[in-house]
Design a protein around this motif. Structure first.
Motif, mmCIF file in Angstrom:
data_model
loop_
_atom_site.group_PDB
_atom_site.id
_atom_site.type_symbol
_atom_site.label_atom_id
_atom_site.label_comp_id
_atom_site.label_asym_id
_atom_site.label_seq_id
_atom_site.Cartn_x
_atom_site.Cartn_y
_atom_site.Cartn_z
ATOM 1 N N MET A 82 28.772 -9.024 62.271
ATOM 2 C CA MET A 82 29.553 -9.900 61.273
ATOM 3 C C MET A 82 30.366 -8.790 60.215
ATOM 4 S SD MET A 82 30.259 -12.768 60.564
ATOM 5 C CE MET A 82 31.773 -13.075 59.373
ATOM 6 N N ALA A 83 29.663 -7.718 60.018
ATOM 7 C CA ALA A 83 30.202 -6.802 58.963
ATOM 8 C C ALA A 83 31.453 -6.212 59.387
ATOM 9 C CB ALA A 83 29.259 -5.835 58.723
ATOM 10 N N ASP A 84 31.653 -6.357 60.853
ATOM 11 C CA ASP A 84 32.933 -6.026 61.052
ATOM 12 C C ASP A 84 34.057 -6.510 60.996
ATOM 13 O OD1 ASP A 84 31.707 -3.361 62.490
ATOM 14 O OD2 ASP A 84 30.730 -4.865 64.068
ATOM 15 N N PHE A 85 33.796 -7.812 60.588
ATOM 16 C CA PHE A 85 35.152 -8.738 60.751
ATOM 17 C C PHE A 85 36.016 -8.393 59.852
ATOM 18 C CE2 PHE A 85 36.973 -12.704 59.326
ATOM 19 C CZ PHE A 85 37.987 -12.841 60.472
ATOM 20 N N TRP B 110 39.575 -14.636 63.293
ATOM 21 C CA TRP B 110 38.468 -15.113 63.423
ATOM 22 C C TRP B 110 38.039 -15.685 64.730
ATOM 23 C CZ3 TRP B 110 33.770 -14.427 61.935
ATOM 24 C CH2 TRP B 110 32.649 -15.388 62.443
ATOM 25 N N TYR B 111 39.247 -16.339 65.403
ATOM 26 C CA TYR B 111 39.078 -16.894 66.717
ATOM 27 C C TYR B 111 39.002 -15.743 67.686
ATOM 28 C CZ TYR B 111 39.762 -21.685 65.039
ATOM 29 O OH TYR B 111 39.808 -22.892 64.258
ATOM 30 N N ALA B 112 39.948 -14.684 67.293
ATOM 31 C CA ALA B 112 39.960 -13.859 68.439
ATOM 32 C C ALA B 112 38.658 -12.873 68.174
ATOM 33 C CB ALA B 112 41.067 -12.858 68.127
ATOM 34 N N PHE B 113 38.047 -12.670 67.096
ATOM 35 C CA PHE B 113 36.760 -11.852 67.041
ATOM 36 C C PHE B 113 35.918 -12.777 67.703
ATOM 37 C CE2 PHE B 113 33.034 -10.741 64.522
ATOM 38 C CZ PHE B 113 33.238 -9.392 64.408
ATOM 39 N N CYS B 114 35.667 -14.056 67.552
ATOM 40 C CA CYS B 114 34.696 -14.817 68.261
ATOM 41 C C CYS B 114 34.892 -14.554 69.534
ATOM 42 C CB CYS B 114 34.823 -16.279 67.702
ATOM 43 S SG CYS B 114 34.167 -16.316 65.987
ATOM 44 N N HIS B 115 36.111 -14.693 70.118
ATOM 45 C CA HIS B 115 36.317 -14.585 71.504
ATOM 46 C C HIS B 115 35.819 -13.557 72.037
ATOM 47 C CE1 HIS B 115 38.739 -13.293 74.716
ATOM 48 N NE2 HIS B 115 38.585 -14.620 75.295
ATOM 49 N N ASP B 116 36.053 -12.278 71.430
ATOM 50 C CA ASP B 116 35.825 -10.997 71.908
ATOM 51 C C ASP B 116 34.332 -10.679 71.735
ATOM 52 O OD1 ASP B 116 38.283 -10.265 71.645
ATOM 53 O OD2 ASP B 116 38.482 -9.096 69.939
ATOM 54 N N THR B 117 33.433 -11.356 70.946
ATOM 55 C CA THR B 117 32.088 -11.252 71.072
ATOM 56 C C THR B 117 31.420 -12.376 72.007
ATOM 57 O OG1 THR B 117 32.370 -10.710 68.703
ATOM 58 C CG2 THR B 117 30.190 -11.501 69.454
ATOM 59 N N ALA B 118 31.968 -13.744 72.003
ATOM 60 C CA ALA B 118 31.264 -14.609 73.125
ATOM 61 C C ALA B 118 31.331 -14.434 74.392
ATOM 62 C CB ALA B 118 32.064 -15.851 72.802
ATOM 63 N N GLN B 119 32.370 -13.448 74.862
ATOM 64 C CA GLN B 119 32.359 -13.255 76.411
ATOM 65 C C GLN B 119 31.196 -12.412 76.633
ATOM 66 O OE1 GLN B 119 36.612 -11.823 77.967
ATOM 67 N NE2 GLN B 119 36.388 -10.979 75.714
ATOM 68 N N TRP B 120 30.401 -11.949 75.899
ATOM 69 C CA TRP B 120 29.265 -11.287 76.443
ATOM 70 C C TRP B 120 28.238 -12.236 76.918
ATOM 71 C CZ3 TRP B 120 28.910 -6.417 77.763
ATOM 72 C CH2 TRP B 120 29.715 -5.441 77.534
ATOM 73 N N LEU B 121 28.161 -13.368 76.123
ATOM 74 C CA LEU B 121 27.110 -14.576 76.452
ATOM 75 C C LEU B 121 27.777 -15.129 77.709
ATOM 76 C CD1 LEU B 121 24.771 -16.113 76.205
ATOM 77 C CD2 LEU B 121 26.121 -17.547 74.442
ATOM 78 N N LEU B 122 29.211 -15.709 77.696
ATOM 79 C CA LEU B 122 29.524 -16.435 78.816
ATOM 80 C C LEU B 122 30.086 -15.443 80.145
ATOM 81 C CD1 LEU B 122 31.943 -18.225 76.303
ATOM 82 C CD2 LEU B 122 30.097 -19.013 77.094
ATOM 83 N N MET B 123 30.396 -14.350 80.004
ATOM 84 C CA MET B 123 30.783 -13.808 81.274
ATOM 85 C C MET B 123 30.102 -12.392 81.551
ATOM 86 S SD MET B 123 34.730 -14.190 80.472
ATOM 87 C CE MET B 123 35.137 -15.801 79.755
#
Length: 164
Positions: free
Chosen positions: A20-23, A48-61
């Motif tokens: 979160m501190a990277d945002f 924010w959407y791009a940051f979340c996308h970048d992070t969420a890919q770990w869980l999803l893919m």
């Protein structure tokens, strides 16, 4: 598939999961004119959407973005991107203002590219690069990628550089 982002290291860099501190620094880049080659500039919500996308890919893919640290300073990000927005697995990078020309993007991209080759066992990666982004074009070439004019692309104006 691994949902836990790895910590990768080079002689100078640590590549680690976004926090979160990277945002704020990420949002500043995405809201600036520097994001023009990535479809921006974005408003804060888009960043924010791009940051979340970048992070969420770990869980999803099982892959996604890693922040690039030099000592205690974050200087950018590298990623293996995929999903509905990307026709193929993409090797992507961004470097914060004032950090260009130091070799960080090359070193970090080579590191995550080696991880992807070993861990994901993909037949290839691509980098989608805006035609006018000469620095990223040179970086793709320094990474050993070659133009692939027949590859699918998310933006018809992008150049596609194929790795491997």
């Amino acid at each position: 598939m691994t949902a836990t982002p790895p910590i990768l290291t080079t002689d100078r860099l640590v590549l680690r999961a976004p926090q979160m501190a990277d945002f704020e620094d990420y949002a500043a880049l995405m809201q600036s004119e520097r994001a023009i080659h990535m479809g921006g500039p974005f408003d804060r919500e888009g960043a924010w959407y791009a940051f979340c996308h970048d992070t969420a890919q770990w869980l999803l893919m099982g892959h996604g973005a890693l922040m690039v640290d030099v000592g205690d300073q974050t200087v950018g990000q590298v990623a293996i991107n995929s999903g509905p927005l990307f026709p193929e697995h993409e090797l992507g990078w961004l470097v914060y203002a004032g950090q260009e020309g130091k070799g960080y993007a090359l070193e970090a991209a080579n590191c995550i590219k080696a991880w992807a080759r070993e861990t994901l066992a993909l037949p290839s990666l691509v980098s989608y690069v805006d035609h006018d982004n000469h620095r990223s074009r040179r970086l793709a070439e320094r990474l050993g990628a070659a133009l692939d004019p027949d590859a699918a692309r998310p933006d018809p104006d992008d150049l596609v550089y194929r790795h491997w």
